[in-house]
Design a protein around this motif. Structure first.
Motif, mmCIF file in Angstrom:
data_model
loop_
_atom_site.group_PDB
_atom_site.id
_atom_site.type_symbol
_atom_site.label_atom_id
_atom_site.label_comp_id
_atom_site.label_asym_id
_atom_site.label_seq_id
_atom_site.Cartn_x
_atom_site.Cartn_y
_atom_site.Cartn_z
ATOM 1 N N VAL A 82 0.865 -1.176 0.000
ATOM 2 C CA VAL A 82 0.000 0.000 0.000
ATOM 3 C C VAL A 82 0.902 1.226 0.000
ATOM 4 N N ALA A 83 0.716 2.093 -0.988
ATOM 5 C CA ALA A 83 1.439 3.364 -1.063
ATOM 6 C C ALA A 83 0.434 4.472 -0.785
ATOM 7 N N THR A 84 0.523 5.096 0.378
ATOM 8 C CA THR A 84 -0.501 6.043 0.797
ATOM 9 C C THR A 84 -0.019 7.483 0.757
ATOM 10 N N THR A 85 -0.853 8.341 0.189
ATOM 11 C CA THR A 85 -0.601 9.777 0.163
ATOM 12 C C THR A 85 -1.613 10.530 1.015
ATOM 13 N N VAL A 86 -2.377 9.818 1.826
ATOM 14 C CA VAL A 86 -3.454 10.441 2.606
ATOM 15 C C VAL A 86 -2.889 11.062 3.871
ATOM 16 N N GLY A 87 -2.841 12.373 3.898
ATOM 17 C CA GLY A 87 -2.347 13.103 5.061
ATOM 18 C C GLY A 87 -3.323 14.186 5.468
ATOM 19 N N PRO A 88 -3.003 14.913 6.530
ATOM 20 C CA PRO A 88 -1.811 14.720 7.358
ATOM 21 C C PRO A 88 -1.811 13.335 8.009
ATOM 22 N N TYR A 89 -0.679 12.688 7.969
ATOM 23 C CA TYR A 89 -0.597 11.324 8.488
ATOM 24 C C TYR A 89 -0.866 11.272 9.983
ATOM 25 N N LEU A 90 -0.534 12.321 10.695
ATOM 26 C CA LEU A 90 -0.781 12.339 12.130
ATOM 27 C C LEU A 90 -2.265 12.238 12.421
ATOM 28 N N ARG A 91 -3.106 12.738 11.519
ATOM 29 C CA ARG A 91 -4.557 12.645 11.701
ATOM 30 C C ARG A 91 -5.125 11.349 11.145
ATOM 31 N N TYR A 92 -4.615 10.917 9.983
ATOM 32 C CA TYR A 92 -5.296 9.848 9.243
ATOM 33 C C TYR A 92 -4.463 8.597 8.992
ATOM 34 N N GLY A 93 -3.179 8.610 9.319
ATOM 35 C CA GLY A 93 -2.309 7.557 8.828
ATOM 36 C C GLY A 93 -2.203 6.288 9.644
ATOM 37 N N LEU A 94 -2.359 6.373 10.971
ATOM 38 C CA LEU A 94 -2.050 5.226 11.816
ATOM 39 C C LEU A 94 -2.941 4.009 11.575
ATOM 40 N N PRO A 95 -4.265 4.148 11.388
ATOM 41 C CA PRO A 95 -5.077 2.947 11.159
ATOM 42 C C PRO A 95 -4.629 2.126 9.958
ATOM 43 N N LEU A 96 -4.218 2.779 8.878
ATOM 44 C CA LEU A 96 -3.758 2.041 7.695
ATOM 45 C C LEU A 96 -2.423 1.371 7.959
ATOM 46 N N ALA A 97 -1.509 2.064 8.636
ATOM 47 C CA ALA A 97 -0.228 1.441 8.966
ATOM 48 C C ALA A 97 -0.441 0.203 9.837
ATOM 49 N N LEU A 98 -1.347 0.284 10.796
ATOM 50 C CA LEU A 98 -1.667 -0.869 11.646
ATOM 51 C C LEU A 98 -2.265 -2.010 10.828
ATOM 52 N N ALA A 99 -3.159 -1.687 9.903
ATOM 53 C CA ALA A 99 -3.767 -2.723 9.077
ATOM 54 C C ALA A 99 -2.697 -3.454 8.262
ATOM 55 N N CYS A 100 -1.750 -2.698 7.701
ATOM 56 C CA CYS A 100 -0.679 -3.329 6.922
ATOM 57 C C CYS A 100 0.209 -4.192 7.806
ATOM 58 N N ALA A 101 0.524 -3.699 9.008
ATOM 59 C CA ALA A 101 1.352 -4.490 9.920
ATOM 60 C C ALA A 101 0.660 -5.799 10.282
ATOM 61 N N ARG A 102 -0.628 -5.751 10.533
ATOM 62 C CA ARG A 102 -1.378 -6.967 10.896
ATOM 63 C C ARG A 102 -1.421 -7.959 9.731
ATOM 64 N N GLN A 103 -1.603 -7.447 8.512
ATOM 65 C CA GLN A 103 -1.798 -8.312 7.354
ATOM 66 C C GLN A 103 -0.490 -8.752 6.702
ATOM 67 N N GLY A 104 0.642 -8.288 7.229
ATOM 68 C CA GLY A 104 1.916 -8.636 6.601
ATOM 69 C C GLY A 104 2.098 -7.969 5.254
ATOM 70 N N THR A 105 1.523 -6.776 5.110
ATOM 71 C CA THR A 105 1.554 -6.030 3.851
ATOM 72 C C THR A 105 2.564 -4.900 3.955
ATOM 73 N N HIS A 106 3.389 -4.741 2.937
ATOM 74 C CA HIS A 106 4.346 -3.638 2.930
ATOM 75 C C HIS A 106 3.607 -2.315 2.764
ATOM 76 N N TYR A 107 4.175 -1.274 3.346
ATOM 77 C CA TYR A 107 3.516 0.038 3.414
ATOM 78 C C TYR A 107 4.539 1.114 3.131
ATOM 79 N N ALA A 108 4.155 2.130 2.345
ATOM 80 C CA ALA A 108 5.032 3.277 2.091
ATOM 81 C C ALA A 108 4.215 4.552 2.196
ATOM 82 N N ASP A 109 4.826 5.603 2.746
ATOM 83 C CA ASP A 109 4.134 6.886 2.822
ATOM 84 C C ASP A 109 5.098 8.021 2.508
ATOM 85 N N LEU A 110 4.573 9.252 2.582
ATOM 86 C CA LEU A 110 5.335 10.456 2.272
ATOM 87 C C LEU A 110 5.419 11.394 3.465
#
Length: 411
Positions: A82-110
């Motif tokens: 998952v390559a995410t551009t949805v920011g500000p990450y401090l407001r919106y980013g953590l749930p997606l990062a957690l989902a990727c960590a749980r699913q064993g999915t690589h994650y990249a952000d800006l």
């Protein structure tokens, strides 16, 4: 990750940077790469896809709101990256990062937000290491040039048996624009500090992103540059670099994740370079003063509304012409334990925060999805250098970026 439906999902594809990344992937991803676009509005996703080249017209569209955890889990489970551009990450980013960590999915952000990366480390690192996910923050102008530049310096010094890196300074020059998203990210961090003054301690700690703060060496106070001065080695007038506070923490995290391979006495800072002589001094003074006033206006509630009126709105950014005419050049000078002197250069054509970032981010996503055994053996919350290293260096060189190291005379 066999059995995944997609190789790369671009989340936030309807935003300003998201569209640029989608355009880049449509033009440069290898044939057969399975790419999908994701966001919270199907209608807007359809509009973005309709404007892409014909090769992207059949890309799947995935609808997932940043606040819908079950939808994010489903999205993460469907793809390798998952390559995410949805920011500000401090407001919106953590749930997606957690989902990727749980699913064993690589994650990249800006992200360029220290407080967000610290939250991701605390919430996701152990989980991602257990699932094999690479959670890679800062895959754009923040902080690929800084991180890969030091990575190359370390490699060259090791190759030459020159010992560990010591004092290392990045001199930045660039021409580029500003987007509303960048302003909104700064605003989100200020709001976090106002809500919890303890966040200031994190922001000003040079090792704020270390995996083990207590294990860091005591090298005295490593403050970010706040004044204008003439650099004794280059003769340039230099001043504060707006991205230094974030980039320097990412580089120090890389060193720590590599068991301090850069060196236990590695000291790192970043400055903006303005040139020599009285013209360089004048530019340094004027632009550093303007930067200081802008930051103070953002930090003060009484003047923040004025900044909001004058600055671009979220979703806005530089024109196509401005993006094409931009550029950046970073020169990183370092000394080593044996007295060796090296300079690394990382540069590219294109607005650094947008045109060049679309390349860096797109190639980061492709590297995580396709490079397999060429990547360093690592998992958890990583940096560009520790997650992709030489694989990303090679990809960027192939896209016209300059990434070089040369040895300097030892005088």
């Amino acid at each position: 990750m066999s059995g995944r439906t997609h190789d790369v999902v671009v989340y936030g594809a309807t935003g300003f940077v998201g569209r640029l990344v989608a355009e880049y992937l449509a033009g440069h991803a290898p044939a057969g790469t399975r790419i999908a676009l994701a966001g919270r509005s199907r209608a807007r996703l359809e509009a973005v896809r309709a404007e892409l080249p014909q090769s992207a017209r059949d890309w799947p569209l995935l609808v997932a709101d940043a606040t819908d955890q079950s939808a994010l889990e489903e999205l993460a489970a469907s793809t390798t990256v998952v390559a995410t551009t949805v920011g500000p990450y401090l407001r919106y980013g953590l749930p997606l990062a957690l989902a990727c960590a749980r699913q064993g999915t690589h994650y990249a952000d800006l992200t360029g937000e220290v407080l967000f990366v610290r939250k991701v480390i605390d919430a996701c690192d152990s989980l991602a290491r257990s699932t094999g996910a690479r959670i890679v923050t800062a895959c754009g102008y923040d902080s690929v040039p800084s991180d890969l530049g030091v990575h190359l310096l370390h490699q060259r010094a090791r190759h030459d048996a020159a010992g560990a890196l010591l004092d290392t300074t990045l001199h930045a020059r660039a021409k580029g624009g500003l987007s509303g998203g960048t302003i909104d990210s700064s605003r989100a961090q200020l709001e976090a500090v106002e809500a919890d003054r303890k966040a200031l301690k994190v922001l000003f700690d040079p090792y704020a992103l270390s995996p083990d703060r207590a294990a860091e060496p005591d090298l005295g106070r490593q403050r970010d540059v706040t004044t204008v001065f003439e650099d004794a080695e280059t003769g340039d007038w230099v001043g504060p670099f707006v991205m230094a506070q974030f980039n320097s923490r990412i580089v120090r995290r890389s060193n720590a994740l590599l068991c301090h391979a850069y060196g236990r006495r590695f000291r790192y800072r970043e400055v903006n370079a303005y040139g020599r002589g009285w013209r360089g001094r004048r530019r340094a003074l004027l632009q550093s003063a303007a930067l200081g006033l802008a930051l103070r206006a953002m930090a003060d509630r009484r003047t923040r509304s004025l900044v909001d009126r004058l600055a671009p709105s979220p979703g806005d950014g530089p024109s196509e012409q401005a993006r094409r005419s931009g550029w950046f050049s970073m020169r990183l000078r370092s000394t080593t334990e044996t007295g060796g002197r090296y300079v690394a250069t990382v540069s590219a054509q294109g607005d650094p925060g947008y045109a060049a970032t679309a390349v860096m981010f797109g190639e980061s996503a492709l590297s995580l999805a396709l490079d397999g055994d060429r990547l360093p053996r690592a998992a958890g919350v990583l940096t560009p250098a520790t997650a992709m290293g030489d694989a990303l260096v090679e990809r960027l060189r192939a896209r016209g970026f300059t990434l070089t190291v040369e040895e300097l005379p030892t005088s």
